[in-house]
Design a protein around this motif. Structure first.
Motif, PDB file in Angstrom:
ATOM      1  N   GLU A 224     -36.584  -0.693 -24.210  1.00 35.69           N
ATOM      2  CA  GLU A 224     -36.136  -2.013 -24.657  1.00 35.69           C
ATOM      3  C   GLU A 224     -37.225  -3.048 -24.352  1.00 35.69           C
TER       4      GLU A 224
ATOM      5  N   PHE B 298     -25.163   2.467 -26.014  1.00 39.06           N
ATOM      6  CA  PHE B 298     -25.670   1.814 -27.217  1.00 39.06           C
ATOM      7  C   PHE B 298     -24.887   0.555 -27.573  1.00 39.06           C
TER       8      PHE B 298
ATOM      9  N   TYR C 171     -24.192  -1.772 -25.479  1.00 38.88           N
ATOM     10  CA  TYR C 171     -24.963  -2.833 -24.824  1.00 38.88           C
ATOM     11  C   TYR C 171     -26.346  -2.944 -25.456  1.00 38.88           C
ATOM     12  N   HIS C 172     -26.976  -1.819 -25.705  1.00 40.26           N
ATOM     13  CA  HIS C 172     -28.324  -1.797 -26.273  1.00 40.26           C
ATOM     14  C   HIS C 172     -28.376  -2.541 -27.605  1.00 40.26           C
ATOM     15  N   LYS C 173     -27.338  -2.380 -28.428  1.00 41.51           N
ATOM     16  CA  LYS C 173     -27.302  -3.008 -29.753  1.00 41.51           C
ATOM     17  C   LYS C 173     -26.612  -4.372 -29.754  1.00 41.51           C
TER      18      LYS C 173
ATOM     19  N   LEU D 168     -23.457  -5.004 -29.153  1.00 42.09           N
ATOM     20  CA  LEU D 168     -22.126  -4.932 -29.752  1.00 42.09           C
ATOM     21  C   LEU D 168     -21.021  -5.223 -28.745  1.00 42.09           C
TER      22      LEU D 168
ATOM     23  N   GLN E 274     -19.605  -8.910 -29.175  1.00 41.03           N
ATOM     24  CA  GLN E 274     -19.234  -9.456 -30.473  1.00 41.03           C
ATOM     25  C   GLN E 274     -17.859 -10.113 -30.377  1.00 41.03           C
TER      26      GLN E 274
ATOM     27  N   GLU F 271     -20.292  -0.213 -34.702  1.00 43.21           N
ATOM     28  CA  GLU F 271     -20.163  -1.649 -34.953  1.00 43.21           C
ATOM     29  C   GLU F 271     -18.716  -2.070 -35.214  1.00 43.21           C
TER      30      GLU F 271
END
Length: 356
Positions: A86, A137, A139-141, A143, A146, A228
């Motif tokens: 990251e 992922f 957290y990584h993305k 999401l 949101q 998502e």
């Protein structure tokens, strides 16, 4: 020849990434975390998740390392590798580090996560269990945060989603845990008249009241929910059936559900390896075994009043905000460090193997 070429290619890529990391100097920050753990690989994804909580809480991360350690982190585990993949996640040297930092050392942590439950009947004091988190992922993305409408009218139904591959999810039977496997749970619900297996998002969003009082399953082989959309779809339901993971009861799905106020329908042993424990009728609906679950489905699950549902949903969100959100986790870990408490951090299979 191809193998040698790929090794050289990886080495060059790692060297370029290490050079970029060496040049990165975090901005001055009053909140900083210094990591001095020589073997983060022991904890796999959960080490990344713990450090990510600090990052999301506004901390600058310092983790001094040489090229060999950098390569090991980058290539050994795809989730742990996110720490150095990251952009601007951490500094690999102490340049610009403030005088006062929170320091995380190896001896503060223990992978014997389930000792409290099995050996000490959950009576162990002066320890802290780092809670389960979303899938890495999420957290990584970005999401995990949101905005989701948690106040909309929900289906009075039980929702469950995920992988039900029996080859992967029967391994928990070889452990000391006695929870019903996710295969057991799927087979149990398939026998119920109100079982529904969906094949797409519209089966939920366009269902009207058809799914009320139903047991709604999104089975990966038939409908793999995009990451998502996970939290949004969870927010359509009053209840979420918590299935155990591969080798332990804990699984990221329960945290994702609680983050939008969806009430866990969960087995007692599962609820008691969450700290603090979930409580029946307060922030969860808890069953002891499959016969008990059958009785709850017949007499209880869909008979709660709107006020009771609202109260449980509020307590679920309170639990998430107080114990599971990044800020809450960091606050509680920092408190444990200050009080010199042992911090239990999951290590997946290794944590389970500690138990007899």
């Amino acid at each position: 020849m191809l193998r040698i070429f790929n090794r050289i290619k990886t080495l060059v890529s790692d060297a370029a990434a290490f050079a970029r990391a060496w040049l990165y100097i975090p901005p001055k920050n009053t909140n900083a975390l210094l990591i001095t753990c020589p073997n983060p690989n022991l904890y796999h994804r959960f080490f990344y998740l713990l450090v990510k909580m600090y990052k999301l809480s506004g901390y600058s991360i310092y983790y001094p390392m040489d090229f060999a350690k950098f390569r090991n982190l980058r290539n050994k585990d795809r989730y742990l590798g996110l720490m150095v993949r990251e952009k601007h996640f951490l500094s690999i040297r102490k340049k610009n580090m403030p005088d006062h930092v929170v320091e995380l050392t190896q001896d503060m942590l223990s992978p014997d996560y389930f000792k409290s439950y099995f050996a000490l009947k959950n009576r162990e004091e002066n320890v802290f269990h780092v809670p389960m988190s979303f899938h890495p992922f999420m957290y990584h993305k970005g999401l995990w945060s949101q905005e989701i409408d948690t106040g909309k009218k929900r289906l009075n139904a039980v929702f469950c989603y995920g992988n039900f591959d029996p080859k992967a999810y029967l391994a928990i039977k070889k452990t000391t845990f006695s929870v019903a496997t996710r295969i057991d749970l799927l087979n149990f619900f398939r026998k119920q008249k109100s079982f529904v297996s969906i094949t797409g998002k519209k089966d939920i969003t366009d269902s009207g009241d058809f799914l009320d009082r139903k047991y709604v399953f999104a089975i990966k082989d038939q409908y793999q929910i995009p990451m998502e959309e996970v939290r949004e779809l969870l927010s359509y339901f009053n209840f979420y059936l918590c299935c155990p993971g591969v080798v332990m009861p804990l699984c990221h799905n329960v945290i994702e559900a609680m983050s939008v106020g969806t009430i866990p329908l969960i087995q007692k042993e599962y609820a008691e390896v969450m700290y603090p424990h979930l409580k029946h009728g307060i922030n969860a609906v808890i069953f002891e075994h499959l016969d008990h679950l059958k009785a709850i489905l017949a007499d209880e699950i869909f008979n709660y009043s709107e006020n009771e549902i609202s109260s449980m949903k509020r307590h679920v969100l309170d639990y998430y905000n107080d114990y599971l959100s990044p800020e809450a986790v960091v606050k509680n870990v920092n408190k444990s460090i200050q009080n010199d408490q042992l911090i239990y951090l999951q290590a997946e299979h290794r944590s389970v193997k500690f138990r007899p």
